[in-house]
Design a protein around this motif. Structure first.
Motif, PDB file in Angstrom:
ATOM      1  N   LEU A   1      -3.846   9.892   4.303  1.00  0.00           N
ATOM      2  CA  LEU A   1      -5.194   9.681   4.428  1.00  0.00           C
ATOM      3  C   LEU A   1      -5.639   8.445   3.614  1.00  0.00           C
ATOM      4  CD1 LEU A   1      -8.046  10.065   5.578  1.00  0.00           C
ATOM      5  CD2 LEU A   1      -8.268  11.872   3.988  1.00  0.00           C
ATOM      6  N   ILE A   2      -5.418   8.614   2.284  1.00  0.00           N
ATOM      7  CA  ILE A   2      -5.613   7.489   1.402  1.00  0.00           C
ATOM      8  C   ILE A   2      -5.176   6.084   1.684  1.00  0.00           C
ATOM      9  CG2 ILE A   2      -3.973   7.687  -0.576  1.00  0.00           C
ATOM     10  CD1 ILE A   2      -7.934   7.859  -0.747  1.00  0.00           C
ATOM     11  N   ASP A   3      -4.060   5.969   2.465  1.00  0.00           N
ATOM     12  CA  ASP A   3      -3.433   4.905   2.703  1.00  0.00           C
ATOM     13  C   ASP A   3      -4.484   3.979   3.734  1.00  0.00           C
ATOM     14  OD1 ASP A   3      -1.039   4.458   1.335  1.00  0.00           O
ATOM     15  OD2 ASP A   3       0.185   5.520   2.837  1.00  0.00           O
ATOM     16  N   SER A   4      -5.054   4.770   4.463  1.00  0.00           N
ATOM     17  CA  SER A   4      -6.290   4.111   5.096  1.00  0.00           C
ATOM     18  C   SER A   4      -7.080   3.020   4.647  1.00  0.00           C
ATOM     19  CB  SER A   4      -7.076   5.020   6.034  1.00  0.00           C
ATOM     20  OG  SER A   4      -7.806   5.546   4.967  1.00  0.00           O
ATOM     21  N   ILE A   5      -7.090   3.130   3.105  1.00  0.00           N
ATOM     22  CA  ILE A   5      -8.177   2.458   2.463  1.00  0.00           C
ATOM     23  C   ILE A   5      -7.347   1.219   1.681  1.00  0.00           C
ATOM     24  CG2 ILE A   5      -9.947   3.981   2.334  1.00  0.00           C
ATOM     25  CD1 ILE A   5      -9.377   4.167  -0.732  1.00  0.00           C
ATOM     26  N   LYS A   6      -5.984   1.156   1.855  1.00  0.00           N
ATOM     27  CA  LYS A   6      -5.156   0.277   0.859  1.00  0.00           C
ATOM     28  C   LYS A   6      -5.734  -1.066   1.009  1.00  0.00           C
ATOM     29  CE  LYS A   6      -0.558  -2.130   1.130  1.00  0.00           C
ATOM     30  NZ  LYS A   6      -1.268  -3.374   1.626  1.00  0.00           N
ATOM     31  N   PRO A   7      -6.099  -1.601   2.326  1.00  0.00           N
ATOM     32  CA  PRO A   7      -6.586  -3.096   2.223  1.00  0.00           C
ATOM     33  C   PRO A   7      -7.563  -3.241   1.392  1.00  0.00           C
ATOM     34  CG  PRO A   7      -6.103  -2.220   4.556  1.00  0.00           C
ATOM     35  CD  PRO A   7      -6.194  -1.026   3.580  1.00  0.00           C
ATOM     36  N   TYR A   8      -8.515  -2.436   1.121  1.00  0.00           N
ATOM     37  CA  TYR A   8      -9.771  -2.494   0.552  1.00  0.00           C
ATOM     38  C   TYR A   8      -9.338  -2.516  -1.195  1.00  0.00           C
ATOM     39  CZ  TYR A   8     -11.765  -0.936   4.512  1.00  0.00           C
ATOM     40  OH  TYR A   8     -12.229  -0.940   5.900  1.00  0.00           O
ATOM     41  N   LEU A   9      -8.180  -2.260  -1.414  1.00  0.00           N
ATOM     42  CA  LEU A   9      -7.643  -2.098  -2.841  1.00  0.00           C
ATOM     43  C   LEU A   9      -6.751  -3.183  -3.252  1.00  0.00           C
ATOM     44  CD1 LEU A   9      -8.978   0.653  -2.251  1.00  0.00           C
ATOM     45  CD2 LEU A   9      -7.045   1.503  -3.767  1.00  0.00           C
ATOM     46  N   ASP A  10      -6.487  -4.122  -2.381  1.00  0.00           N
ATOM     47  CA  ASP A  10      -5.405  -4.867  -2.471  1.00  0.00           C
ATOM     48  C   ASP A  10      -5.995  -6.329  -2.850  1.00  0.00           C
ATOM     49  OD1 ASP A  10      -2.866  -6.349  -2.260  1.00  0.00           O
ATOM     50  OD2 ASP A  10      -2.288  -5.258  -0.471  1.00  0.00           O
ATOM     51  N   TYR A  11      -5.304  -7.396  -3.175  1.00  0.00           N
ATOM     52  CA  TYR A  11      -5.733  -8.501  -3.622  1.00  0.00           C
ATOM     53  C   TYR A  11      -6.060  -9.527  -2.505  1.00  0.00           C
ATOM     54  CZ  TYR A  11      -3.105  -7.495  -7.827  1.00  0.00           C
ATOM     55  OH  TYR A  11      -2.963  -6.722  -9.059  1.00  0.00           O
ATOM     56  N   TYR A  12      -7.105  -9.126  -1.884  1.00  0.00           N
ATOM     57  CA  TYR A  12      -7.758  -9.830  -0.607  1.00  0.00           C
ATOM     58  C   TYR A  12      -9.076 -10.721  -1.289  1.00  0.00           C
ATOM     59  CZ  TYR A  12      -4.363  -8.064   2.561  1.00  0.00           C
ATOM     60  OH  TYR A  12      -3.288  -7.722   3.048  1.00  0.00           O
ATOM     61  N   ASP A  13      -9.173 -11.923  -0.810  1.00  0.00           N
ATOM     62  CA  ASP A  13     -10.591 -12.371  -1.315  1.00  0.00           C
ATOM     63  C   ASP A  13     -11.684 -11.803  -0.608  1.00  0.00           C
ATOM     64  OD1 ASP A  13     -12.595 -14.062  -2.297  1.00  0.00           O
ATOM     65  OD2 ASP A  13     -11.817 -15.727  -1.013  1.00  0.00           O
TER      66      ASP A  13
END
Length: 337
Positions: A186-198
């Motif tokens: 479940l928590i993997d679903s928010i991975k993009p929000y925690l990553d190094y994206y501008d």
């Protein structure tokens, strides 16, 4: 300021001041004159609205570094490792106007050691409204994600919730309690929000704070603390390096951790795994004395000792650490004071 905005602000001020209750006996001309005067005042002092209603602005969101340090030193007991990490991590992040990624903290340890308490201390020293702030969001696994069969729905809802709130305020905080009870994946679903994206779909998540709370990994923390105690070494000698590797591995490989084989760990998106050590008798006494102070009572060492003696300690033969930490102190104080 646009006329519509002026009218909205004027109406808000009138409602909040109780002016509407007093307007009936006043003549219409006087009321209109007062309204015009207030509108002119708002035109000159547009930012006054922000001082009365919580907004995503520095007036409401800014780190009180001195306050956080003082709270960690005077209110959190037996957690020298966690205190150092929290203070440095939060200070560094909040002082950076352009962080590369969100701050992600994963707090681990047995119940009653201070994980939830530290989360509230962080919130209280960043947000003027503390845990009551509309920009602080708490998720509890058993309440918000109770049904394993609904995990795909939860993923979508969680993504939408975080996106919506960060869009509303970049300095949002998200606290995930009971991670050890969360469904794996479940928590993997928010991975993009925690990553190094501008930005993702026009939204930047880099100023947000994510805090995960879990009992997972507690056994490895306890074992390290017990090894130090049995070796005659001082508790304060324990450092993060003594715990971090075994803790992250324990959490990653534990199917009940909520972080089981998660990409958040695999991709090094968790900035710090923060260990909370098991509490000893002396720490429980400190908790009891602090609880008395919070109630406005004078410190009573005898009562504090009695409260501490009533708790269960482990291992059974040595009775070193409190099984429930300081979790039941308040109810004990209700009985003894």
């Amino acid at each position: 300021m646009k006329p519509r905005t002026r009218h909205v602000l004027l109406l808000w001020l009138l409602l909040c001041s109780g002016f509407t209750e007093a307007i009936e006996p006043i003549s219409t001309s006087i009321a209109v004159g007062m309204a015009a005067a207030l509108t002119g005042f708002l035109a000159r002092y547009q930012n006054i609205f922000y001082y009365f209603h919580e907004c995503c602005r520095p007036e409401w969101i800014s780190l009180n570094s001195t306050g956080l340090q003082a709270d960690l030193e005077s209110k959190l007991f037996g957690q020298h490792v966690a205190s150092r990490i929290i203070l440095k991590a939060v200070n560094g992040f909040m002082s950076n106007d352009n962080p590369k990624k969100p701050l992600v903290l994963s707090l681990h340890g047995w119940t009653g050691t201070g994980k939830n308490f530290v989360s509230s201390l962080i919130a209280e020293n960043i947000y003027k409204e503390g845990m009551d702030s509309s920009f602080v969001h708490v998720f509890t696994s058993e309440l918000h994600f109770p049904h394993p069969s609904q995990i795909e729905t939860y993923k979508t809802q969680l993504q939408q919730w975080i996106k919506g709130n960060v869009t509303n305020c970049a300095r949002s905080m998200f606290i995930f309690d009971e991670m050890d009870k969360m469904q794996p994946g479940l928590i993997d679903s928010i991975k993009p929000y925690l990553d190094y994206y501008d930005k993702l779909d026009g939204v930047s998540y880099r100023k947000a704070i994510f805090i995960f709370l879990s009992n997972a990994g507690g056994d490895s923390i306890i074992q390290t603390a017990l090894d130090f105690w049995r070796g005659g070494r001082d508790r304060e000698e324990i450092e993060l390096k003594d715990l971090e590797t075994s803790l992250s591995l324990s959490v990653f490989n534990n199917k009940k951790s909520g972080f089981w084989h998660t990409s958040l760990i695999d991709k090094n998106l968790v900035d710090f795994f923060v260990p909370f050590l098991p509490l000893e008798y002396r720490h429980v006494v400190q908790c009891a004395l602090s609880g008395m102070a919070d109630r406005g009572l004078p410190p009573n060492q005898d009562v504090a000792d009695q409260v501490a003696r009533d708790l269960v300690y482990f291992p059974k033969s040595e009775r070193v650490f409190s099984v429930k930490g300081c979790k039941t102190i308040d109810s004990k104080l209700d009985y003894y004071t």
